[in-house]
Design an enzyme around this catalytic site. Structure first.
Site, PDB file in Angstrom:
ATOM      1  N   ARG A 238       0.903  -1.130  -0.080  1.00  0.00           N
ATOM      2  CA  ARG A 238       0.000   0.091   0.212  1.00  0.00           C
ATOM      3  C   ARG A 238       1.081   1.279   0.053  1.00  0.00           C
ATOM      4  O   ARG A 238       1.683   1.379   0.798  1.00  0.00           O
ATOM      5  CB  ARG A 238      -0.987   0.001   1.227  1.00  0.00           C
ATOM      6  N   GLU A 240       0.840   3.891   1.127  1.00  0.00           N
ATOM      7  CA  GLU A 240       0.528   4.982   2.271  1.00  0.00           C
ATOM      8  C   GLU A 240       1.394   6.102   2.361  1.00  0.00           C
ATOM      9  O   GLU A 240       2.609   6.107   2.172  1.00  0.00           O
ATOM     10  CB  GLU A 240       0.544   4.382   3.527  1.00  0.00           C
ATOM     11  N   ARG A 246      -0.438   2.456  12.677  1.00  0.00           N
ATOM     12  CA  ARG A 246      -0.902   1.238  12.331  1.00  0.00           C
ATOM     13  C   ARG A 246      -0.722   1.016  10.677  1.00  0.00           C
ATOM     14  O   ARG A 246      -1.466   0.213  10.056  1.00  0.00           O
ATOM     15  CB  ARG A 246      -2.488   0.967  12.760  1.00  0.00           C
ATOM     16  N   HIS A 247      -0.235   1.977   9.977  1.00  0.00           N
ATOM     17  CA  HIS A 247      -0.129   1.507   8.585  1.00  0.00           C
ATOM     18  C   HIS A 247       1.295   1.373   8.060  1.00  0.00           C
ATOM     19  O   HIS A 247       2.348   2.021   8.481  1.00  0.00           O
ATOM     20  CB  HIS A 247      -0.678   2.855   7.849  1.00  0.00           C
ATOM     21  N   GLU A 390      -9.152  -1.770  13.810  1.00  0.00           N
ATOM     22  CA  GLU A 390      -9.476  -2.718  12.615  1.00  0.00           C
ATOM     23  C   GLU A 390      -8.565  -3.399  12.520  1.00  0.00           C
ATOM     24  O   GLU A 390      -7.335  -3.317  12.183  1.00  0.00           O
ATOM     25  CB  GLU A 390     -10.045  -1.963  11.464  1.00  0.00           C
ATOM     26  N   SER A 393     -11.121  -6.830   7.480  1.00  0.00           N
ATOM     27  CA  SER A 393     -12.314  -6.605   6.566  1.00  0.00           C
ATOM     28  C   SER A 393     -12.710  -7.663   5.871  1.00  0.00           C
ATOM     29  O   SER A 393     -12.015  -8.438   5.461  1.00  0.00           O
ATOM     30  CB  SER A 393     -12.276  -5.019   5.974  1.00  0.00           C
ATOM     31  N   ARG A 441      -0.794  -6.182  12.415  1.00  0.00           N
ATOM     32  CA  ARG A 441      -1.878  -5.482  13.381  1.00  0.00           C
ATOM     33  C   ARG A 441      -2.375  -6.654  14.341  1.00  0.00           C
ATOM     34  O   ARG A 441      -2.682  -6.090  15.489  1.00  0.00           O
ATOM     35  CB  ARG A 441      -3.202  -5.241  12.510  1.00  0.00           C
TER      36      ARG A 441
HETATM   37  O1  4AD Z   1      -9.431  -3.374   4.868  1.00  0.00           O
HETATM   38  P1  4AD Z   1      -8.169  -3.938   3.824  1.00  0.00           P
HETATM   39  O2  4AD Z   1      -7.799  -2.800   2.941  1.00  0.00           O
HETATM   40  O3  4AD Z   1      -9.092  -4.923   2.907  1.00  0.00           O
HETATM   41  C1  4AD Z   1      -8.554  -5.531   1.777  1.00  0.00           C
HETATM   42  O4  4AD Z   1      -7.680  -5.930   1.577  1.00  0.00           O
HETATM   43  C2  4AD Z   1      -9.720  -6.758   1.216  1.00  0.00           C
HETATM   44  N1  4AD Z   1      -9.342  -7.159  -0.006  1.00  0.00           N
HETATM   45  C3  4AD Z   1      -9.936  -7.804   2.271  1.00  0.00           C
HETATM   46  C4  4AD Z   1     -11.232  -8.527   1.960  1.00  0.00           C
HETATM   47  O5  4AD Z   1     -11.015  -9.880   1.723  1.00  0.00           O
HETATM   48  N2  4AD Z   1     -12.311  -8.071   1.949  1.00  0.00           N
HETATM   49  O6  4AD Z   1      -7.372  -4.757   4.446  1.00  0.00           O
HETATM   50  C5  4AD Z   1      -7.477  -6.041   5.202  1.00  0.00           C
HETATM   51  C6  4AD Z   1      -6.763  -5.802   6.335  1.00  0.00           C
HETATM   52  C7  4AD Z   1      -6.912  -4.460   7.417  1.00  0.00           C
HETATM   53  O7  4AD Z   1      -8.036  -4.963   8.207  1.00  0.00           O
HETATM   54  C8  4AD Z   1      -5.902  -4.307   8.338  1.00  0.00           C
HETATM   55  O8  4AD Z   1      -5.803  -5.277   9.274  1.00  0.00           O
HETATM   56  C9  4AD Z   1      -4.849  -4.527   7.034  1.00  0.00           C
HETATM   57  O9  4AD Z   1      -5.203  -5.506   6.328  1.00  0.00           O
HETATM   58  N3  4AD Z   1      -4.379  -3.320   6.739  1.00  0.00           N
HETATM   59  C10 4AD Z   1      -3.044  -3.031   7.126  1.00  0.00           C
HETATM   60  N4  4AD Z   1      -1.977  -3.209   7.781  1.00  0.00           N
HETATM   61  C11 4AD Z   1      -1.050  -2.385   7.899  1.00  0.00           C
HETATM   62  N5  4AD Z   1      -0.675  -1.513   6.918  1.00  0.00           N
HETATM   63  C12 4AD Z   1      -1.625  -1.100   6.194  1.00  0.00           C
HETATM   64  N6  4AD Z   1      -1.364  -0.072   5.383  1.00  0.00           N
HETATM   65  C13 4AD Z   1      -2.843  -1.817   6.030  1.00  0.00           C
HETATM   66  N7  4AD Z   1      -3.913  -1.604   5.326  1.00  0.00           N
HETATM   67  C14 4AD Z   1      -4.812  -2.744   5.509  1.00  0.00           C
END
Ligand code: 4AD
Length: 467
Positions: A238, A240, A246-247, A390, A393, A441
């Site tokens: 990502r 970011e 947490r990212h 979170e 998801s 996380r």
């Molecule tokens: O919520 P996210 O973006 O969901 C998806 O990627 C969907 N495709 C998942 C699905 O099957 N619906 O990311 C899922 C999880 C988040 O809840 C969080 O725990 C983690 O990935 N996450 C990160 N962890 C660390 N750094 C980041 N930048 C994150 N972005 C998401």
């Protein structure tokens, strides 16, 4: 001659025997020219090694050489096990090794860029020392991360990454036993899967490409390919821009996708059973590790119910309004602060740090999310919270190609890079759903840690690309 013995196994039963150990020097001390002491460590076990100048034992040069070795050097030592009269402080093993031979296998530089004892100290130890008038150094996060190889040697860090390994193991074990198979989808993609600007772009032999933000599209395509239950583990990317606690720009995703018969509650049932099993497993299998983490970073054990609490998004924002006076737009998302508040309210009311919030507004979910059948402003989706943040998801996905195209168009998504994905739904696909978990996380929040960089081996954040 003697064979290798693990330091852990060197005890009174080996009295007067010659053993050969290998380990890392933690301390050295020389008393006059005739005597020296080393504390040597292997797998968290330590032993005191004694050098005494005498015939058939060691020479003065050897005492000088051994005690002159720098901390963190690796040594092989041959010696005779002896049982001292008084208890040994500063080593786990209650026997000593009378050194006969020592070999420096790998010398550490004399001035380490990070002192491991300093890095291992808890905030409370620093505060207590300060009260007693002693100023102990506080190691900053940047110093730790710049010298991560040394930082990772602290007991808390050793424990954190064993816990992380256990999370991966328990995740796999549970899903295998629930008849899932692990798949290995590509990480080089032609376009974004989650929408938004957070993709790392690259040149793929002259064509624009990006690193996978999630295995979303291909885990769904595996379902289209008649695989009924699949899971994926591995890095996702990502781009970011902002620094938060947490990212990360690269983290490890634990993803699952499954055919559903009737309702996406089947996916939530799986999440429920999986995480209860995972928390139980961590508490049972990682007692020593949790204790080591707690020693440096104190935290309350996680409270969770045998059957995970489920609240609708509407119930969640109602709670925020009634019990905290926080107004949330019913068709928007919760921000970090609201999530924390809700986590606190739920913990007080239901006695759990872990719960599922479901039926989110459609507008805040990715294009592939199934709208709720009874109210298209909402969706068949959920988030899962651990200590008010979170970690997961998930959702039911749209399996109708026309609806999928319409939703992508509504959200202004470039359909070109999604063609193969869209087509996959034109050949007959079962209703399905799944979820994604952020591994770092989970470990951060299970251990009540304040920053995700603590649970990433070599973190990648907006500023950091090394070590
Ligand atoms: O919520 P996210 O973006 O969901 C998806 O990627 C969907 N495709 C998942 C699905 O099957 N619906 O990311 C899922 C999880 C988040 O809840 C969080 O725990 C983690 O990935 N996450 C990160 N962890 C660390 N750094 C980041 N930048 C994150 N972005 C998401």
């Amino acid at each position: 001659e003697s064979t290798w013995t693990e330091i852990e196994a060197v005890d009174e039963t080996l009295k007067d025997q010659t053993v050969l150990i290998s380990g890392r020097i933690k301390k050295t001390c020389r008393v006059g020219k005739q005597t020296g002491f080393l504390v040597v460590e292997e797998n968290d076990f330590t032993i005191q090694c004694v050098l005494t100048v005498a015939e058939n034992q060691v020479s003065e040069q050897m005492v000088k050489f051994a005690t002159g070795l720098s901390k963190e050097s690796i040594v092989d030592i041959q010696g005779i096990v002896s049982v001292p009269g008084a208890p040994i402080r500063g080593a786990t093993q209650q026997v000593e090794l009378q050194v006969r031979k020592i070999c420096a296998v790998s010398k550490a530089v004399p001035m380490l860029p990070l002192n491991i004892e300093d890095a291992a100290r808890s905030e409370a130890d620093i505060e207590n020392a300060l009260e007693a008038g002693v100023h102990l150094p506080r190691v900053t996060q940047d110093t730790r991360l710049n010298n991560r190889v040394l930082d990772l040697r602290t007991p808390a860090n050793q424990a954190i990454f064993r816990i992380e390994s256990e999370v991966g193991k328990l995740f796999r074990q549970h899903l295998y036993s629930a008849k899932f198979i692990e798949i290995f989808p590509p990480r080089l993609l032609s376009g974004s899967s989650e929408g938004g600007a957070s993709v790392f772009t690259l040149d793929y032999n002259g064509r624009p490409a990006c690193l996978a933000q999630s295995p979303q599209l291909h885990k769904q395509m595996a379902i289209c390919a008649n695989m009924k239950r699949v899971f994926v583990t591995g890095p996702v990317y990502r781009a970011e821009k902002s620094n938060t606690h947490r990212h990360l720009c690269e983290f490890n995703g634990l993803d699952a996708e499954m055919v559903i018969k009737k309702h996406y509650s089947e996916v939530m049932d799986l999440v429920d059973a999986l995480f209860v099993a995972m928390f139980d497993g961590l508490n049972e299998n990682c007692k020593k590790e949790l204790k080591a983490v707690r020693k440096q970073y104190p935290f309350e054990p996680l409270k969770y119910l045998r059957k995970t609490l489920r609240l609708t998004f509407e119930e969640g924002i109602q709670m925020l309004k009634e019990e905290d006076g926080v107004e949330v737009d019913p068709l928007s998302d919760l921000n970090t602060e609201m999530e924390r508040k809700l986590g606190k309210l739920v913990a007080e009311k239901y006695g759990t740090d872990f719960f599922i919030l479901y039926k989110f507004p459609l507008a805040v979910r990715p294009f592939y999310t199934m709208p709720a059948y009874d109210n298209p402003e909402y969706s068949n989706s959920f988030d899962v919270f651990l200590r008010g943040e979170e970690i997961i998801s998930g959702a039911q996905r749209i399996h109708d190609p026309e609806l999928l195209t319409a939703r992508a168009q509504e959200l202004g998504i470039n359909l070109e890079t999604l063609e193969a994905y869209m087509d996959a739904f034109r050949y007959g696909t079962s209703p399905h759903g799944g979820f994604g978990v952020g591994l770092e996380r989970v470990v951060m929040l299970f251990c009540g840690l304040d920053n995700i960089r603590k649970t990433s081996l070599f973190p990648r954040d907006p500023q950091r690309l090394t070590p």
